[in-house]
Design a protein around this motif. Structure first.
Motif, PDB file in Angstrom:
ATOM      1  N   VAL A 165       0.607  16.296 -49.862  1.00  0.00           N
ATOM      2  CA  VAL A 165      -0.241  17.097 -50.759  1.00  0.00           C
ATOM      3  C   VAL A 165      -1.320  17.815 -49.967  1.00  0.00           C
ATOM      4  O   VAL A 165      -1.594  18.999 -50.196  1.00  0.00           O
ATOM      5  CB  VAL A 165      -0.859  16.199 -51.857  1.00  0.00           C
ATOM      6  CG1 VAL A 165      -1.921  16.935 -52.633  1.00  0.00           C
ATOM      7  CG2 VAL A 165       0.224  15.690 -52.790  1.00  0.00           C
ATOM      8  N   LEU A 166      -1.922  17.129 -49.021  1.00  0.00           N
ATOM      9  CA  LEU A 166      -2.962  17.731 -48.198  1.00  0.00           C
ATOM     10  C   LEU A 166      -2.418  18.884 -47.365  1.00  0.00           C
ATOM     11  O   LEU A 166      -3.058  19.926 -47.244  1.00  0.00           O
ATOM     12  CB  LEU A 166      -3.587  16.667 -47.290  1.00  0.00           C
ATOM     13  CG  LEU A 166      -4.864  17.003 -46.554  1.00  0.00           C
ATOM     14  CD1 LEU A 166      -5.976  17.306 -47.546  1.00  0.00           C
ATOM     15  CD2 LEU A 166      -5.262  15.860 -45.658  1.00  0.00           C
ATOM     16  N   SER A 167      -1.227  18.720 -46.825  1.00  0.00           N
ATOM     17  CA  SER A 167      -0.626  19.786 -46.021  1.00  0.00           C
ATOM     18  C   SER A 167      -0.282  21.010 -46.861  1.00  0.00           C
ATOM     19  O   SER A 167      -0.495  22.147 -46.453  1.00  0.00           O
ATOM     20  CB  SER A 167       0.636  19.279 -45.331  1.00  0.00           C
ATOM     21  OG  SER A 167       0.306  18.347 -44.351  1.00  0.00           O
ATOM     22  N   PHE A 168       0.287  20.784 -48.048  1.00  0.00           N
ATOM     23  CA  PHE A 168       0.694  21.903 -48.884  1.00  0.00           C
ATOM     24  C   PHE A 168      -0.488  22.610 -49.525  1.00  0.00           C
ATOM     25  O   PHE A 168      -0.424  23.801 -49.810  1.00  0.00           O
ATOM     26  CB  PHE A 168       1.676  21.444 -49.959  1.00  0.00           C
ATOM     27  CG  PHE A 168       3.040  21.143 -49.420  1.00  0.00           C
ATOM     28  CD1 PHE A 168       3.749  22.101 -48.729  1.00  0.00           C
ATOM     29  CD2 PHE A 168       3.597  19.898 -49.576  1.00  0.00           C
ATOM     30  CE1 PHE A 168       5.002  21.827 -48.218  1.00  0.00           C
ATOM     31  CE2 PHE A 168       4.847  19.612 -49.076  1.00  0.00           C
ATOM     32  CZ  PHE A 168       5.553  20.578 -48.393  1.00  0.00           C
ATOM     33  N   ALA A 169      -1.581  21.898 -49.749  1.00  0.00           N
ATOM     34  CA  ALA A 169      -2.759  22.501 -50.379  1.00  0.00           C
ATOM     35  C   ALA A 169      -3.814  22.886 -49.350  1.00  0.00           C
ATOM     36  O   ALA A 169      -4.971  23.110 -49.709  1.00  0.00           O
ATOM     37  CB  ALA A 169      -3.348  21.530 -51.391  1.00  0.00           C
ATOM     38  N   LYS A 203      -4.439  25.591 -47.593  1.00  0.00           N
ATOM     39  CA  LYS A 203      -5.080  26.896 -47.730  1.00  0.00           C
ATOM     40  C   LYS A 203      -6.124  26.869 -48.846  1.00  0.00           C
ATOM     41  O   LYS A 203      -7.227  27.381 -48.706  1.00  0.00           O
ATOM     42  CB  LYS A 203      -4.037  27.975 -48.019  1.00  0.00           C
ATOM     43  CG  LYS A 203      -4.637  29.361 -48.070  1.00  0.00           C
ATOM     44  CD  LYS A 203      -3.569  30.411 -47.962  1.00  0.00           C
ATOM     45  CE  LYS A 203      -3.263  30.542 -46.515  1.00  0.00           C
ATOM     46  NZ  LYS A 203      -2.831  31.805 -46.047  1.00  0.00           N
ATOM     47  N   ARG A 204      -5.782  26.236 -49.953  1.00  0.00           N
ATOM     48  CA  ARG A 204      -6.719  26.155 -51.080  1.00  0.00           C
ATOM     49  C   ARG A 204      -7.916  25.271 -50.742  1.00  0.00           C
ATOM     50  O   ARG A 204      -9.052  25.589 -51.090  1.00  0.00           O
ATOM     51  CB  ARG A 204      -5.997  25.623 -52.303  1.00  0.00           C
ATOM     52  CG  ARG A 204      -6.881  25.507 -53.510  1.00  0.00           C
ATOM     53  CD  ARG A 204      -6.082  25.180 -54.724  1.00  0.00           C
ATOM     54  NE  ARG A 204      -5.619  26.448 -55.282  1.00  0.00           N
ATOM     55  CZ  ARG A 204      -4.937  26.546 -56.389  1.00  0.00           C
ATOM     56  NH1 ARG A 204      -4.590  25.466 -57.044  1.00  0.00           N
ATOM     57  NH2 ARG A 204      -4.576  27.716 -56.849  1.00  0.00           N
ATOM     58  N   ILE A 205      -7.670  24.175 -50.039  1.00  0.00           N
ATOM     59  CA  ILE A 205      -8.763  23.283 -49.643  1.00  0.00           C
ATOM     60  C   ILE A 205      -9.621  23.951 -48.578  1.00  0.00           C
ATOM     61  O   ILE A 205     -10.842  23.833 -48.578  1.00  0.00           O
ATOM     62  CB  ILE A 205      -8.194  21.937 -49.134  1.00  0.00           C
ATOM     63  CG1 ILE A 205      -7.516  21.191 -50.282  1.00  0.00           C
ATOM     64  CG2 ILE A 205      -9.284  21.072 -48.528  1.00  0.00           C
ATOM     65  CD1 ILE A 205      -6.712  20.000 -49.840  1.00  0.00           C
ATOM     66  N   ASP A 219      -8.233  25.994 -42.874  1.00  0.00           N
ATOM     67  CA  ASP A 219      -6.919  25.714 -43.449  1.00  0.00           C
ATOM     68  C   ASP A 219      -5.968  25.126 -42.407  1.00  0.00           C
ATOM     69  O   ASP A 219      -5.203  24.210 -42.697  1.00  0.00           O
ATOM     70  CB  ASP A 219      -6.327  26.960 -44.087  1.00  0.00           C
ATOM     71  CG  ASP A 219      -6.204  28.123 -43.129  1.00  0.00           C
ATOM     72  OD1 ASP A 219      -6.894  28.125 -42.095  1.00  0.00           O
ATOM     73  OD2 ASP A 219      -5.402  29.032 -43.422  1.00  0.00           O
ATOM     74  N   THR A 256      -7.063  21.536 -41.753  1.00  0.00           N
ATOM     75  CA  THR A 256      -6.674  20.702 -42.883  1.00  0.00           C
ATOM     76  C   THR A 256      -5.184  20.410 -42.852  1.00  0.00           C
ATOM     77  O   THR A 256      -4.745  19.301 -43.150  1.00  0.00           O
ATOM     78  CB  THR A 256      -7.049  21.398 -44.205  1.00  0.00           C
ATOM     79  OG1 THR A 256      -8.416  21.767 -44.169  1.00  0.00           O
ATOM     80  CG2 THR A 256      -6.812  20.489 -45.382  1.00  0.00           C
ATOM     81  N   LYS A 257      -4.387  21.393 -42.471  1.00  0.00           N
ATOM     82  CA  LYS A 257      -2.938  21.185 -42.352  1.00  0.00           C
ATOM     83  C   LYS A 257      -2.626  20.175 -41.255  1.00  0.00           C
ATOM     84  O   LYS A 257      -1.747  19.329 -41.418  1.00  0.00           O
ATOM     85  CB  LYS A 257      -2.248  22.502 -42.063  1.00  0.00           C
ATOM     86  CG  LYS A 257      -0.746  22.429 -42.191  1.00  0.00           C
ATOM     87  CD  LYS A 257      -0.142  23.804 -42.135  1.00  0.00           C
ATOM     88  CE  LYS A 257      -0.473  24.499 -43.411  1.00  0.00           C
ATOM     89  NZ  LYS A 257       0.609  25.131 -44.092  1.00  0.00           N
TER      90      LYS A 257
END
Length: 61
Positions: A23-27, A29-31, A41, A44-45
């Motif tokens: 979830v952290l990897s896929f989100a 950009k938003r995070i 981003d 975070t990825k």
């Protein structure tokens, strides 16, 4: 299905880490938009990828 018959608490924690890291990897950009850092981003990825790897290690080792 034999894996789920003999699952330990460490493996359950690994599955939770695996899901959280995905979830952290896929989100990422938003995070990453919430931080001022230019490459937030990407960082975070990478953090999400590290959490996924930790989850795999907890499951299979």
């Amino acid at each position: 299905m034999e894996f789920f018959a003999n699952i330990t608490t460490l493996q359950v924690a690994g599955l939770i880490l695996l899901a959280a890291g995905a979830v952290l990897s896929f989100a990422a950009k938003r995070i990453g938009r919430h931080f001022r850092y230019q490459n937030a981003d990407f960082v975070t990825k990478l953090i999400g990828l590290g959490v996924v790897i930790a989850g795999f290690l907890m499951i299979f080792i």
